[in-house]
Design a protein around this motif. Structure first.
Motif, PDB file in Angstrom:
ATOM      1  N   SER A  60       0.823  -1.217   0.000  1.00  0.00           N
ATOM      2  CA  SER A  60       0.000   0.000   0.000  1.00  0.00           C
ATOM      3  C   SER A  60       0.854   1.264   0.000  1.00  0.00           C
ATOM      4  CB  SER A  60      -0.958  -0.001   1.196  1.00  0.00           C
ATOM      5  OG  SER A  60      -0.249   0.224   2.408  1.00  0.00           O
ATOM      6  N   LYS A  61       2.128   1.136   0.352  1.00  0.00           N
ATOM      7  CA  LYS A  61       3.029   2.294   0.381  1.00  0.00           C
ATOM      8  C   LYS A  61       3.705   2.560  -0.963  1.00  0.00           C
ATOM      9  CE  LYS A  61       4.099   1.621   5.256  1.00  0.00           C
ATOM     10  NZ  LYS A  61       5.152   1.258   6.221  1.00  0.00           N
ATOM     11  N   ILE A  62       3.559   1.645  -1.914  1.00  0.00           N
ATOM     12  CA  ILE A  62       4.202   1.823  -3.220  1.00  0.00           C
ATOM     13  C   ILE A  62       3.494   2.935  -3.980  1.00  0.00           C
ATOM     14  CG2 ILE A  62       4.652   0.738  -5.462  1.00  0.00           C
ATOM     15  CD1 ILE A  62       4.940  -1.924  -3.963  1.00  0.00           C
ATOM     16  N   SER A  63       4.278   3.866  -4.481  1.00  0.00           N
ATOM     17  CA  SER A  63       3.737   4.980  -5.251  1.00  0.00           C
ATOM     18  C   SER A  63       3.425   4.519  -6.674  1.00  0.00           C
ATOM     19  CB  SER A  63       4.760   6.123  -5.287  1.00  0.00           C
ATOM     20  OG  SER A  63       4.419   7.051  -6.277  1.00  0.00           O
ATOM     21  N   ILE A  64       2.156   4.553  -7.022  1.00  0.00           N
ATOM     22  CA  ILE A  64       1.735   4.150  -8.366  1.00  0.00           C
ATOM     23  C   ILE A  64       2.387   5.062  -9.403  1.00  0.00           C
ATOM     24  CG2 ILE A  64      -0.237   3.885  -9.920  1.00  0.00           C
ATOM     25  CD1 ILE A  64      -0.027   1.772  -7.642  1.00  0.00           C
ATOM     26  N   SER A  65       2.515   6.345  -9.087  1.00  0.00           N
ATOM     27  CA  SER A  65       3.121   7.268 -10.055  1.00  0.00           C
ATOM     28  C   SER A  65       4.585   6.915 -10.313  1.00  0.00           C
ATOM     29  CB  SER A  65       2.987   8.727  -9.591  1.00  0.00           C
ATOM     30  OG  SER A  65       3.651   8.920  -8.359  1.00  0.00           O
ATOM     31  N   LYS A 167      28.254   2.318  -8.107  1.00  0.00           N
ATOM     32  CA  LYS A 167      29.240   2.649  -9.147  1.00  0.00           C
ATOM     33  C   LYS A 167      28.625   2.528 -10.546  1.00  0.00           C
ATOM     34  CE  LYS A 167      33.498   1.527  -6.708  1.00  0.00           C
ATOM     35  NZ  LYS A 167      34.573   2.415  -7.095  1.00  0.00           N
ATOM     36  N   ALA A 168      27.810   1.500 -10.749  1.00  0.00           N
ATOM     37  CA  ALA A 168      27.165   1.320 -12.060  1.00  0.00           C
ATOM     38  C   ALA A 168      26.178   2.458 -12.335  1.00  0.00           C
ATOM     39  CB  ALA A 168      26.467  -0.035 -12.128  1.00  0.00           C
ATOM     40  N   VAL A 169      25.437   2.880 -11.322  1.00  0.00           N
ATOM     41  CA  VAL A 169      24.496   3.999 -11.486  1.00  0.00           C
ATOM     42  C   VAL A 169      25.262   5.282 -11.829  1.00  0.00           C
ATOM     43  CG1 VAL A 169      22.887   5.522 -10.249  1.00  0.00           C
ATOM     44  CG2 VAL A 169      22.649   3.027 -10.072  1.00  0.00           C
ATOM     45  N   ASN A 170      26.375   5.510 -11.157  1.00  0.00           N
ATOM     46  CA  ASN A 170      27.185   6.710 -11.443  1.00  0.00           C
ATOM     47  C   ASN A 170      27.722   6.691 -12.877  1.00  0.00           C
ATOM     48  OD1 ASN A 170      26.775   7.876  -8.924  1.00  0.00           O
ATOM     49  ND2 ASN A 170      28.548   6.855  -8.034  1.00  0.00           N
ATOM     50  N   LEU A 171      28.183   5.531 -13.338  1.00  0.00           N
ATOM     51  CA  LEU A 171      28.653   5.419 -14.717  1.00  0.00           C
ATOM     52  C   LEU A 171      27.495   5.624 -15.693  1.00  0.00           C
ATOM     53  CD1 LEU A 171      30.832   4.744 -16.850  1.00  0.00           C
ATOM     54  CD2 LEU A 171      30.063   2.361 -16.660  1.00  0.00           C
ATOM     55  N   ALA A 172      26.341   5.082 -15.365  1.00  0.00           N
ATOM     56  CA  ALA A 172      25.167   5.225 -16.238  1.00  0.00           C
ATOM     57  C   ALA A 172      24.872   6.700 -16.497  1.00  0.00           C
ATOM     58  CB  ALA A 172      23.959   4.527 -15.616  1.00  0.00           C
ATOM     59  N   LYS A 173      24.957   7.515 -15.462  1.00  0.00           N
ATOM     60  CA  LYS A 173      24.717   8.962 -15.625  1.00  0.00           C
ATOM     61  C   LYS A 173      25.675   9.559 -16.640  1.00  0.00           C
ATOM     62  CE  LYS A 173      23.066   9.643 -10.919  1.00  0.00           C
ATOM     63  NZ  LYS A 173      23.395  10.190  -9.603  1.00  0.00           N
ATOM     64  N   VAL A 174      26.938   9.203 -16.531  1.00  0.00           N
ATOM     65  CA  VAL A 174      27.972   9.723 -17.434  1.00  0.00           C
ATOM     66  C   VAL A 174      27.727   9.269 -18.867  1.00  0.00           C
ATOM     67  CG1 VAL A 174      30.456   9.625 -17.972  1.00  0.00           C
ATOM     68  CG2 VAL A 174      29.703   9.872 -15.598  1.00  0.00           C
ATOM     69  N   MET A 175      27.257   8.030 -19.030  1.00  0.00           N
ATOM     70  CA  MET A 175      27.050   7.445 -20.358  1.00  0.00           C
ATOM     71  C   MET A 175      25.731   7.858 -21.015  1.00  0.00           C
ATOM     72  SD  MET A 175      28.335   3.513 -19.769  1.00  0.00           S
ATOM     73  CE  MET A 175      27.888   3.039 -21.446  1.00  0.00           C
ATOM     74  N   GLY A 176      24.852   8.519 -20.269  1.00  0.00           N
ATOM     75  CA  GLY A 176      23.537   8.849 -20.817  1.00  0.00           C
ATOM     76  C   GLY A 176      22.576   7.678 -20.767  1.00  0.00           C
ATOM     77  N   VAL A 177      22.826   6.768 -19.831  1.00  0.00           N
ATOM     78  CA  VAL A 177      21.959   5.617 -19.593  1.00  0.00           C
ATOM     79  C   VAL A 177      21.065   5.995 -18.411  1.00  0.00           C
ATOM     80  CG1 VAL A 177      21.898   3.204 -18.824  1.00  0.00           C
ATOM     81  CG2 VAL A 177      23.633   3.953 -20.469  1.00  0.00           C
ATOM     82  N   ASP A 178      19.761   5.971 -18.598  1.00  0.00           N
ATOM     83  CA  ASP A 178      18.840   6.280 -17.504  1.00  0.00           C
ATOM     84  C   ASP A 178      18.910   5.173 -16.474  1.00  0.00           C
ATOM     85  OD1 ASP A 178      17.968   8.603 -18.760  1.00  0.00           O
ATOM     86  OD2 ASP A 178      16.271   7.601 -19.716  1.00  0.00           O
ATOM     87  N   SER A 179      18.916   5.544 -15.205  1.00  0.00           N
ATOM     88  CA  SER A 179      18.991   4.513 -14.164  1.00  0.00           C
ATOM     89  C   SER A 179      17.829   4.643 -13.203  1.00  0.00           C
ATOM     90  CB  SER A 179      20.326   4.577 -13.422  1.00  0.00           C
ATOM     91  OG  SER A 179      20.505   5.833 -12.823  1.00  0.00           O
ATOM     92  N   TYR A 180      17.411   3.482 -12.703  1.00  0.00           N
ATOM     93  CA  TYR A 180      16.321   3.374 -11.729  1.00  0.00           C
ATOM     94  C   TYR A 180      16.758   2.374 -10.688  1.00  0.00           C
ATOM     95  CZ  TYR A 180      13.680   5.506 -15.505  1.00  0.00           C
ATOM     96  OH  TYR A 180      13.250   6.359 -16.491  1.00  0.00           O
ATOM     97  N   SER A 181      16.163   2.470  -9.497  1.00  0.00           N
ATOM     98  CA  SER A 181      16.489   1.482  -8.479  1.00  0.00           C
ATOM     99  C   SER A 181      15.211   0.923  -7.866  1.00  0.00           C
ATOM    100  CB  SER A 181      17.361   2.102  -7.367  1.00  0.00           C
ATOM    101  OG  SER A 181      16.640   3.103  -6.672  1.00  0.00           O
ATOM    102  N   LEU A 182      15.269  -0.349  -7.552  1.00  0.00           N
ATOM    103  CA  LEU A 182      14.217  -1.024  -6.804  1.00  0.00           C
ATOM    104  C   LEU A 182      14.868  -1.439  -5.501  1.00  0.00           C
ATOM    105  CD1 LEU A 182      12.779  -3.282  -9.671  1.00  0.00           C
ATOM    106  CD2 LEU A 182      12.029  -1.000  -8.984  1.00  0.00           C
ATOM    107  N   THR A 183      14.536  -0.730  -4.439  1.00  0.00           N
ATOM    108  CA  THR A 183      15.184  -0.975  -3.152  1.00  0.00           C
ATOM    109  C   THR A 183      14.152  -1.384  -2.110  1.00  0.00           C
ATOM    110  OG1 THR A 183      15.010   1.359  -2.524  1.00  0.00           O
ATOM    111  CG2 THR A 183      17.050   0.659  -3.618  1.00  0.00           C
ATOM    112  N   GLY A 184      14.660  -1.880  -0.999  1.00  0.00           N
ATOM    113  CA  GLY A 184      13.744  -2.403   0.001  1.00  0.00           C
ATOM    114  C   GLY A 184      14.020  -1.943   1.402  1.00  0.00           C
ATOM    115  N   ILE A 185      14.749  -2.738   2.127  1.00  0.00           N
ATOM    116  CA  ILE A 185      14.844  -2.663   3.573  1.00  0.00           C
ATOM    117  C   ILE A 185      15.207  -1.296   4.128  1.00  0.00           C
ATOM    118  CG2 ILE A 185      16.037  -3.625   5.578  1.00  0.00           C
ATOM    119  CD1 ILE A 185      16.267  -6.238   3.896  1.00  0.00           C
ATOM    120  N   SER A 186      16.248  -0.656   3.615  1.00  0.00           N
ATOM    121  CA  SER A 186      16.643   0.627   4.207  1.00  0.00           C
ATOM    122  C   SER A 186      16.749   1.701   3.152  1.00  0.00           C
ATOM    123  CB  SER A 186      17.963   0.488   4.943  1.00  0.00           C
ATOM    124  OG  SER A 186      18.984   0.063   4.073  1.00  0.00           O
TER     125      SER A 186
END
Length: 186
Positions: A60-65, A167-186
């Motif tokens: 119920s806490k997941i943002s649909i948007s 590190k992969a997310v940081n490189l993605a920014k430099v390369m013009g690769v859009d990055s997203y994360s699916l995180t959980g516990i903290s």
């Protein structure tokens, strides 16, 4: 992409895993194993009910948007022909592999299938990079070799603190690769 389709599969697997670890306590020496087994399993009902309650609360806490932002990004690369890269460590590596298979193979019957690669799957690349340089570079170096501007990178992490994913997310920014994360516990 349907969470509704995934939940009936994910919940029973997780419940079985939780039950397994609850039962795998070492029995005390001299304790009747059958009596111990019955005593431990009699408490499963409340444990499973609490698990479902916690799961419903978390869902119920997941943002649909926010989910729709990722869905729209996936639709965009489906049309552009770019590649979806997914990565995770441990259990999240399995989730990465499963997600990549569901999106990639699941889109084969569509006009524009999504080319999807789990960076957690190439054992030879992972061990070569870890051995020759550093484990923290296992996803970054693969993305450097395979990624292109307009691709998408999804990092899956329970903690959200995995150095190799950051590190992969940081490189993605430099390369013009859009990055997203699916995180959980903290």
């Amino acid at each position: 992409l349907s969470l509704h389709d995934a939940l009936p599969i994910c919940f029973p697997v997780t419940i079985v895993t939780v039950a397994f670890f609850c039962l795998c306590r070492e029995p005390q020496i001299g304790v009747d194993l059958v009596r111990e087994w019955r005593k431990m399993t009699s408490n499963f009902g409340p444990i499973i009910n609490q698990y479902f309650s916690d799961g419903q609360n978390n869902l119920s806490k997941i943002s649909i948007s926010e989910v729709l932002v990722l869905v729209n990004a996936l639709q965009a690369i489906q049309l552009s022909g770019n590649t979806l890269f997914i990565a995770g460590n441990g259990g999240s590596a399995s989730t990465s592999s499963h997600f990549a298979t569901d999106i990639g193979v699941g889109s084969l019957s569509r006009t524009n299938p999504i080319r999807t690669i789990s960076l957690s799957d190439n054992t030879a690349a992972i061990t070569a990079i870890a051995n020759d340089s550093n484990y923290s570079l296992i996803f970054e170096n693969q993305l450097k070799l395979l990624g292109n501007r307009g691709d998408i990178f999804i990092a899956i992490s329970a903690s959200g603190n995995s150095e190799n994913l950051i590190k992969a997310v940081n490189l993605a920014k430099v390369m013009g690769v859009d990055s997203y994360s699916l995180t959980g516990i903290s």
